[in-house]
Design a protein around this motif. Sequence first.
Motif, PDB file in Angstrom:
ATOM      1  N   ASN A 277      46.970  23.900 -11.487  1.00  9.85           N
ATOM      2  CA  ASN A 277      47.222  24.013 -10.418  1.00  9.85           C
ATOM      3  C   ASN A 277      46.773  26.110 -10.399  1.00  9.85           C
ATOM      4  OD1 ASN A 277      49.121  23.730  -7.610  1.00  9.85           O
ATOM      5  ND2 ASN A 277      48.924  22.561  -9.129  1.00  9.85           N
ATOM      6  N   LEU A 278      46.511  26.260 -11.277  1.00 11.97           N
ATOM      7  CA  LEU A 278      46.306  27.590 -11.580  1.00 11.97           C
ATOM      8  C   LEU A 278      44.836  27.532 -12.091  1.00 11.97           C
ATOM      9  CD1 LEU A 278      48.936  28.842 -14.686  1.00 11.97           C
ATOM     10  CD2 LEU A 278      48.470  29.261 -12.472  1.00 11.97           C
ATOM     11  N   THR A 279      44.223  26.598 -12.326  1.00 10.19           N
ATOM     12  CA  THR A 279      42.772  26.656 -13.242  1.00 10.19           C
ATOM     13  C   THR A 279      41.667  25.775 -11.963  1.00 10.19           C
ATOM     14  OG1 THR A 279      43.105  26.048 -15.275  1.00 10.19           O
ATOM     15  CG2 THR A 279      40.822  25.422 -14.619  1.00 10.19           C
TER      16      THR A 279
ATOM     17  N   ILE B 263      40.232  26.779 -21.602  1.00  8.25           N
ATOM     18  CA  ILE B 263      40.317  25.866 -22.567  1.00  8.25           C
ATOM     19  C   ILE B 263      41.797  27.067 -23.551  1.00  8.25           C
ATOM     20  CG2 ILE B 263      39.554  27.812 -24.739  1.00  8.25           C
ATOM     21  CD1 ILE B 263      39.740  23.569 -24.301  1.00  8.25           C
ATOM     22  N   GLY B 264      42.281  28.243 -23.252  1.00  4.85           N
ATOM     23  CA  GLY B 264      43.354  29.047 -23.737  1.00  4.85           C
ATOM     24  C   GLY B 264      44.353  28.527 -23.459  1.00  4.85           C
ATOM     25  N   ASP B 265      44.057  28.111 -22.255  1.00  2.70           N
ATOM     26  CA  ASP B 265      45.511  27.708 -21.291  1.00  2.70           C
ATOM     27  C   ASP B 265      46.250  26.813 -21.401  1.00  2.70           C
ATOM     28  OD1 ASP B 265      46.489  30.692 -20.435  1.00  2.70           O
ATOM     29  OD2 ASP B 265      44.365  30.275 -18.549  1.00  2.70           O
ATOM     30  N   VAL B 266      45.516  25.459 -21.580  1.00  2.88           N
ATOM     31  CA  VAL B 266      45.561  23.861 -21.535  1.00  2.88           C
ATOM     32  C   VAL B 266      47.546  24.109 -22.772  1.00  2.88           C
ATOM     33  CG1 VAL B 266      45.423  21.652 -23.101  1.00  2.88           C
ATOM     34  CG2 VAL B 266      43.519  23.807 -22.445  1.00  2.88           C
TER      35      VAL B 266
ATOM     36  N   LEU C  63      30.409  22.246 -23.103  1.00  6.59           N
ATOM     37  CA  LEU C  63      31.480  21.518 -23.828  1.00  6.59           C
ATOM     38  C   LEU C  63      31.946  20.593 -24.130  1.00  6.59           C
ATOM     39  CD1 LEU C  63      31.382  19.401 -20.254  1.00  6.59           C
ATOM     40  CD2 LEU C  63      32.708  21.264 -19.859  1.00  6.59           C
ATOM     41  N   VAL C  64      31.262  20.250 -25.146  1.00  5.83           N
ATOM     42  CA  VAL C  64      31.453  20.295 -26.526  1.00  5.83           C
ATOM     43  C   VAL C  64      32.171  21.325 -27.435  1.00  5.83           C
ATOM     44  CG1 VAL C  64      30.710  19.316 -28.866  1.00  5.83           C
ATOM     45  CG2 VAL C  64      29.001  18.494 -26.968  1.00  5.83           C
ATOM     46  N   GLU C  65      31.843  22.320 -27.024  1.00  9.24           N
ATOM     47  CA  GLU C  65      32.500  23.360 -28.228  1.00  9.24           C
ATOM     48  C   GLU C  65      33.818  23.215 -27.643  1.00  9.24           C
ATOM     49  OE1 GLU C  65      32.530  28.036 -29.124  1.00  9.24           O
ATOM     50  OE2 GLU C  65      30.599  27.177 -27.634  1.00  9.24           O
ATOM     51  N   MET C  66      34.113  23.410 -26.316  1.00 12.29           N
ATOM     52  CA  MET C  66      35.950  23.001 -25.888  1.00 12.29           C
ATOM     53  C   MET C  66      36.370  22.493 -26.249  1.00 12.29           C
ATOM     54  SD  MET C  66      36.371  23.099 -21.650  1.00 12.29           S
ATOM     55  CE  MET C  66      37.091  20.854 -21.482  1.00 12.29           C
ATOM     56  N   ILE C  67      35.528  20.783 -26.149  1.00 13.15           N
ATOM     57  CA  ILE C  67      36.832  20.296 -26.715  1.00 13.15           C
ATOM     58  C   ILE C  67      37.367  19.388 -27.797  1.00 13.15           C
ATOM     59  CG2 ILE C  67      36.491  17.678 -27.044  1.00 13.15           C
ATOM     60  CD1 ILE C  67      36.925  17.457 -23.791  1.00 13.15           C
TER      61      ILE C  67
ATOM     62  N   ALA D 275      45.698  23.157 -32.483  1.00 13.54           N
ATOM     63  CA  ALA D 275      46.690  23.391 -31.774  1.00 13.54           C
ATOM     64  C   ALA D 275      47.273  23.058 -33.419  1.00 13.54           C
ATOM     65  CB  ALA D 275      46.971  23.143 -31.077  1.00 13.54           C
ATOM     66  N   THR D 276      48.079  23.795 -33.652  1.00 14.89           N
ATOM     67  CA  THR D 276      49.362  24.000 -34.479  1.00 14.89           C
ATOM     68  C   THR D 276      50.040  22.797 -33.977  1.00 14.89           C
ATOM     69  OG1 THR D 276      48.962  25.799 -35.806  1.00 14.89           O
ATOM     70  CG2 THR D 276      51.120  24.340 -36.692  1.00 14.89           C
TER      71      THR D 276
END
Length: 234
Positions: A48-50, A100-103, A198-202, A208-209
């Motif tokens: 919704n935000l994105t 990406i930081g909000d995923v 997109l590859v960099e984003m993926i 993530a930890t």
Amino acid sequence: DLCVPFVKYMISNELPRGSSETTLFNVPSVASSLCAAACQMTGDEYLNLTLRPLVDQICSGEADFEVDMQHITAEESYEVNLDNLTKAVQWFLDTVIISIGDVPPLLRTIATHVYNLLGEKRRPEAQKVVGCFFLKNYICPAVRSPHLFHLTSRSVDERSGRALAVIGSAMQYAFFGEDDSGFPVAVKQVTLQYHDRLVEMIENLGTATASASESSLAEVEMAVDEEEDVLALR
């Protein structure tokens, strides 16, 4: 929370370790169903935000995005509509990339687990798996069918629906380079410029930890093994 180690265990159980490619997230499976449920449980706010402001803009009727010559009216210009559509595709892609930081952490944990399972030698394959999970099965369907993901309260008329279908397909094409669905060459050329980003984003999704310890995962694996032993004795 045992939800995370259980999802990770099912991915570990279903992700082929020896094949050159995988069908995980491409065919129905327990793991893919669990990951889809994880997206629904934790990803609604992110979507919704994105995406909601972008979807609402497409559905507002303030601009024309129709590029199907059978549906363009005499008052419209194909060139103007194509320019609008191309800019909309860029708008959606740019927004997803910078978000990406909000995923949600759970989705990032799933991506991280896939990367850890396949390792550095199978990194390109892992990127395709995570791309299927995040883009093909989550982001692009939300763009193409916003009502199913509660992304708009507006009416999605046929013209807006066709525009969103092209945008969703173009976003998928930008990463996978296939299934172009016959959208205009100009749109295709623009989307391909986004492939590396997109590859960099993926890739960055897998930073993530882990939210569940390896001991918790081992406990789930042991419990499943014990249940299988019990069933074998029946």
